[in-house]
Design a protein around this motif. Structure first.
Motif, mmCIF file in Angstrom:
data_model
loop_
_atom_site.group_PDB
_atom_site.id
_atom_site.type_symbol
_atom_site.label_atom_id
_atom_site.label_comp_id
_atom_site.label_asym_id
_atom_site.label_seq_id
_atom_site.Cartn_x
_atom_site.Cartn_y
_atom_site.Cartn_z
ATOM 1 N N GLU A 79 0.824 -1.206 0.000
ATOM 2 C CA GLU A 79 0.000 0.000 0.000
ATOM 3 C C GLU A 79 0.860 1.260 0.000
ATOM 4 O O GLU A 79 0.377 2.345 -0.303
ATOM 5 N N LYS A 80 2.128 1.121 0.346
ATOM 6 C CA LYS A 80 3.044 2.270 0.377
ATOM 7 C C LYS A 80 3.370 2.699 -1.046
ATOM 8 O O LYS A 80 3.411 1.889 -1.970
ATOM 9 N N SER A 81 3.633 3.976 -1.204
ATOM 10 C CA SER A 81 3.955 4.509 -2.530
ATOM 11 C C SER A 81 5.232 3.876 -3.066
ATOM 12 O O SER A 81 6.252 3.819 -2.384
ATOM 13 N N ARG A 82 5.157 3.427 -4.304
ATOM 14 C CA ARG A 82 6.331 2.845 -4.965
ATOM 15 C C ARG A 82 7.218 3.932 -5.556
ATOM 16 O O ARG A 82 8.265 3.644 -6.122
ATOM 17 N N PHE A 83 6.796 5.174 -5.414
ATOM 18 C CA PHE A 83 7.549 6.291 -5.965
ATOM 19 C C PHE A 83 8.282 7.064 -4.871
ATOM 20 O O PHE A 83 8.873 8.096 -5.147
ATOM 21 N N ASP A 84 8.229 6.562 -3.652
ATOM 22 C CA ASP A 84 8.931 7.174 -2.535
ATOM 23 C C ASP A 84 10.169 6.332 -2.247
ATOM 24 O O ASP A 84 10.063 5.161 -1.858
ATOM 25 N N GLU A 85 11.334 6.927 -2.444
ATOM 26 C CA GLU A 85 12.585 6.180 -2.307
ATOM 27 C C GLU A 85 12.767 5.594 -0.908
ATOM 28 O O GLU A 85 13.268 4.477 -0.763
ATOM 29 N N GLU A 86 12.338 6.307 0.128
ATOM 30 C CA GLU A 86 12.445 5.782 1.495
ATOM 31 C C GLU A 86 11.593 4.522 1.668
ATOM 32 O O GLU A 86 12.007 3.576 2.325
ATOM 33 N N ASN A 87 10.393 4.518 1.093
ATOM 34 C CA ASN A 87 9.542 3.329 1.170
ATOM 35 C C ASN A 87 10.233 2.138 0.518
ATOM 36 O O ASN A 87 10.267 1.041 1.081
ATOM 37 N N ILE A 88 10.765 2.345 -0.666
ATOM 38 C CA ILE A 88 11.419 1.260 -1.398
ATOM 39 C C ILE A 88 12.649 0.771 -0.634
ATOM 40 O O ILE A 88 12.872 -0.440 -0.516
ATOM 41 N N ASP A 89 13.446 1.693 -0.097
ATOM 42 C CA ASP A 89 14.630 1.297 0.672
ATOM 43 C C ASP A 89 14.230 0.477 1.895
ATOM 44 O O ASP A 89 14.855 -0.540 2.199
ATOM 45 N N PHE A 90 13.182 0.928 2.600
ATOM 46 C CA PHE A 90 12.736 0.188 3.783
ATOM 47 C C PHE A 90 12.283 -1.217 3.396
ATOM 48 O O PHE A 90 12.690 -2.203 4.016
ATOM 49 N N ILE A 91 11.440 -1.332 2.383
ATOM 50 C CA ILE A 91 10.928 -2.646 1.973
ATOM 51 C C ILE A 91 12.074 -3.553 1.547
ATOM 52 O O ILE A 91 12.113 -4.733 1.895
ATOM 53 N N ARG A 92 13.036 -2.996 0.831
ATOM 54 C CA ARG A 92 14.199 -3.777 0.393
ATOM 55 C C ARG A 92 14.961 -4.328 1.604
ATOM 56 O O ARG A 92 15.307 -5.505 1.658
ATOM 57 N N MET A 93 15.205 -3.475 2.598
ATOM 58 C CA MET A 93 15.940 -3.913 3.789
ATOM 59 C C MET A 93 15.098 -4.854 4.653
ATOM 60 O O MET A 93 15.608 -5.825 5.206
ATOM 61 N N TYR A 94 13.825 -4.564 4.759
ATOM 62 C CA TYR A 94 12.933 -5.365 5.604
ATOM 63 C C TYR A 94 12.781 -6.789 5.077
ATOM 64 O O TYR A 94 12.676 -7.739 5.846
ATOM 65 N N THR A 95 12.780 -6.942 3.773
ATOM 66 C CA THR A 95 12.568 -8.269 3.184
ATOM 67 C C THR A 95 13.874 -8.964 2.782
ATOM 68 O O THR A 95 13.839 -10.060 2.211
ATOM 69 N N ALA A 96 15.009 -8.361 3.083
ATOM 70 C CA ALA A 96 16.309 -8.955 2.716
ATOM 71 C C ALA A 96 16.434 -10.362 3.304
ATOM 72 O O ALA A 96 16.150 -10.584 4.480
ATOM 73 N N GLY A 97 16.829 -11.287 2.478
ATOM 74 C CA GLY A 97 17.051 -12.656 2.936
ATOM 75 C C GLY A 97 15.790 -13.490 3.075
ATOM 76 O O GLY A 97 15.850 -14.628 3.539
ATOM 77 N N LEU A 98 14.661 -12.965 2.682
ATOM 78 C CA LEU A 98 13.388 -13.674 2.828
ATOM 79 C C LEU A 98 13.412 -15.009 2.085
ATOM 80 O O LEU A 98 13.850 -15.089 0.948
ATOM 81 N N ARG A 99 12.936 -16.053 2.753
ATOM 82 C CA ARG A 99 12.848 -17.386 2.154
ATOM 83 C C ARG A 99 11.535 -18.041 2.557
ATOM 84 O O ARG A 99 11.043 -17.843 3.654
#
Length: 166
Positions: free
Chosen positions: A74-94
């Motif tokens: 639901e977070k904006s995909r055009f907000d760099e902070e949102n994308i950075d957070f999601i990238r870090m939050y899901t790192a290593g997901l299996r």
């Protein structure tokens, strides 16, 4: 396998702290009491990832992870902070499963990321489980009394919106 067909109202809140052992391949035999808790959701599988805040792993039932991802989407995909957070939050997901003998195979890179040795503690955090190296978990929960009081007051005195039941 998607959990979109999850029975309505099936929410599991985990309880009890478990001490287990991990073998050299990263397999953890889940105690019977914990297997009993996950039985209703076992067939749907789980997602595991490195915790964003702590030196542990987080194990989510698939339907709970899908809820978390729906919220993140639901977070904006055009907000760099949102994308950075999601990238870090899901790192290593299996995606992981519990095998027929009740073992959870934790990918080796995640075992290394969390510094998990042979002794493991599995601790409930509501609808997910944390998987810790036992020594790290014991140290984390053994805060001085004043620190615990301050944290409890800070967390428990925060007002929640009335419709938020999490």
């Amino acid at each position: 396998m998607s959990c979109r067909n999850k029975p309505e109202g099936l929410d599991i809140f985990f309880f009890e702290v478990f001490n287990c052992k991990a073998d050299a391949k990263g397999r953890v035999m889940l105690p019977v009491a914990l297997r009993n808790q996950v039985t209703p959701i076992l067939k749907d599988g789980f997602y595991i990832k490195k915790s964003y805040y702590a030196d542990c792993l987080e194990l989510y039932p698939a339907h709970e992870w899908e809820r978390v991802m729906a919220e993140l989407n639901e977070k904006s995909r055009f907000d760099e902070e949102n994308i950075d957070f999601i990238r870090m939050y899901t790192a290593g997901l299996r995606r992981v499963e519990v095998d027929g003998t009740g073992r959870l195979l934790i990918p080796k890179d995640l075992v290394n990321m969390a510094g998990i040795a042979k002794e493991v503690t599995i601790a409930p955090i509501g609808k997910r489980l944390e998987i810790w190296d036992k020594a790290k978990y014991d140290k984390k929960i053994m805060a001085p009394k004043d620190e615990k009081k301050k944290l409890a007051k800070q967390v428990m005195s925060e007002a929640k919106p009335k419709d938020n039941v999490s």
